[in-house]
Design an enzyme around this catalytic site. Structure first.
Site, PDB file in Angstrom:
ATOM      1  CG  HIS A  89       0.902   7.773  -0.009  1.00 16.76           C
ATOM      2  ND1 HIS A  89       1.436   8.162   1.192  1.00 16.76           N
ATOM      3  CD2 HIS A  89      -0.227   7.083   0.304  1.00 16.76           C
ATOM      4  CE1 HIS A  89       0.676   7.745   2.182  1.00 16.76           C
ATOM      5  NE2 HIS A  89      -0.349   7.084   1.675  1.00 16.76           N
ATOM      6  CG  ASP A 129       3.558  10.748  -0.144  1.00 15.75           C
ATOM      7  OD1 ASP A 129       2.365  10.884   0.203  1.00 15.75           O
ATOM      8  OD2 ASP A 129       4.229   9.738   0.116  1.00 15.75           O
ATOM      9  CD  GLU A 181       7.731   6.656   3.136  1.00 13.92           C
ATOM     10  OE1 GLU A 181       8.086   7.703   2.563  1.00 13.92           O
ATOM     11  OE2 GLU A 181       6.681   6.543   3.787  1.00 13.92           O
TER      12      GLU A 181
END
Length: 480
Positions: free
Chosen positions: A340, A350, A298
């Site tokens: 993603h 994303d 992330e």
């Protein structure tokens, strides 16, 4: 109304304050810098240091309200007022200001007032008097509480981020083109009880982390599955995510058992700091069908705001990706290091169009030919298409099958990985069962396709070619 207010006026009659504060000049005389004006007025009304208020908002959102859309952890607006199991600052702001929740979500000025009201209420509960409120350093514990942190360690990380930004200063452009600034200044934070709390920026747990440069902050056991990878499942993909929130709020969210999501790593925007939250051997809940085969990373920020994607973040993340790829023998190419949005069976977008894949892959060191392909399957096929399957064409490229739920169309494209910018033999095809095959074949610099066709209730055969490698699927992906 006087700017200086009694505590009871803030907490008990707060509903009257913003009605006067927000009325301001008539629409025809709107201030040229509305957000700057909103911060100035809110800070004066609630006796919050203006620069602290701006910096807190910048740490949360870069002063981008995202048109009322929530963050991943349920925060709204410039000041990230939260309405979720992680906290209820949105509802608190509504009670203190008398503004409707819908207004606090979507109106930047109202949101700033709401944030100031909440922060002031915390300061009152901590017993800050009028003299103390003038010292930004005395607000440390109130700032730490504002972040809705899951632990004292994350609360300290959150507050330290705000005060570090005050030390460096802030200069940012809002989505409307307004420039908001905070002059760099020396503020001595009064950490109080947090002075004894573990500093996550300086603590490492060598026995826990898989990447030596990472901090260890474990996610809730409800948000991942214990496993024994790569023995139980091969690890052959690395998935790139964007948090849709701040670094500290994401760490806190992954520690919340209600989240039901996690990633192995979180990377900070400002300096590339890395926190590991799930061991690589375990399955983080981040990419649905790819959970068992991938490591998820992330990145702090929001997909629609490029200011979060700093060079420090790219370099730190690329070094992490390179380490993971080397340890598991994962090819350093875009067939195995993917966004993603490119994972089959997901509905996320994303890392989004502002993520610089060319720079990132160059830093990873897996560009296979002096550069990275600037085109993605989504950019070739168009808006609304999502990858549902893919096949590597050796090291020369990857062929992708995409689907658009809005119009029911499939799309196939072959994205090159080598000989980029040079026209070489490349092809992509799509065949709907019972119909003729449609092919795009020739010498292309970056990709073949797009080849689109509607296949309601039908199976499709798809494939492509790059260099000497060819892929032909059977009839599959049958459905509407």
């Amino acid at each position: 109304m006087k700017a200086r207010l009694r505590r009871s006026a803030v907490l008990l009659a707060g509903s009257l304050i913003p009605l006067v504060c927000l009325a301001g000049p008539p629409a025809s005389a709107a201030p040229p810098d509305p957000l700057t004006d909103a911060f100035t007025r809110a800070a004066a009304t609630y006796e919050v240091p203006r620069d602290l208020l701006v910096t807190l908002g910048y740490a949360e959102t870069h002063l981008d309200g995202h048109n009322g859309a929530p963050s991943a952890s349920g925060g709204y607006g410039v000041m990230h007022l939260v309405s979720s199991p992680a906290g209820h600052t949105l509802e608190r702001a509504a009670s203190l200001t008398g503004q409707p929740v819908a207004t606090l979500k979507a109106d930047d000025a109202a949101n700033v007032v709401g944030g100031a009201a909440v922060l002031r209420s915390y300061a009152d509960e901590l017993g800050l008097d009028a003299t103390a409120r003038k010292d930004a350093g005395k607000w440390y514990a109130a700032v730490a509480r504002y972040g809705n942190a899951s632990t004292a360690e994350v609360a300290r990380l959150y507050a330290d981020t705000v005060y570090d930004l005050m030390a460096t200063g802030v200069r940012t452009a809002t989505p409307d083109g307004e420039t908001v600034t905070v002059t760099a200044q020396t503020v001595r934070p009064d950490r109080g009880a947090y002075a004894q709390t573990r500093d996550l920026d300086r603590s490492f747990a060598a026995a826990a982390v898989d990447y030596p440069s990472a901090h260890w902050v474990p996610a809730s056991s409800s948000n991942y599955a214990v496993s024994s990878r790569p023995t139980s499942n091969v690890i052959d993909r690395i998935v790139i995510h964007v948090t849709q929130g701040s670094y500290a709020s994401t760490i806190s969210w992954f520690q919340n058992p209600a989240a039901q999501v996690s990633a192995h790593y979180v990377v900070r925007s400002s300096d590339g700091d890395i926190t590991q939250m799930v061991r690589e051997k375990d399955r983080a809940f981040h990419a649905r069908d790819y959970n068992s085969r991938s490591v998820g990373i992330e990145h702090e920020g929001f997909v629609d705001n490029a200011s979060w994607f700093t060079d420090s973040m790219y370099r730190a993340s690329a070094a992490l990706t390179r380490s993971i790829a080397d340890r598991y023998g994962i090819p350093k190419d875009r067939a195995h290091i993917l966004g993603h949005v490119e994972v089959p069976g997901n509905d996320h977008t994303d890392p989004g169009p502002n993520w610089d894949w060319a720079k990132y892959m160059q830093y990873v060191g897996g560009d296979n030919g002096g550069g990275s392909n600037p085109h993605t399957p989504q950019s070739v096929c168009g808006s609304g298409y999502t990858v549902v399957d893919s096949a590597a064409l050796g090291s020369a490229g990857t062929v992708y099958l995409l689907y658009n739920t809005a119009n029911g169309n499939n799309c196939v494209t072959t994205i090159k990985r080598t000989s980029l910018g040079t026209a070489t033999a490349t092809a992509a095809y799509l065949e709907v069962q019972g119909k003729s095959r449609v092919t795009d074949s020739g010498s292309f610099a970056y990709y073949a396709g797009p080849v689109r066709a509607a296949a309601p209730g039908k199976c499709v055969k798809w494939g492509g070619k790059a260099g000497a490698s060819v892929y032909d699927s059977p009839f599959e992906h049958c459905g509407s």
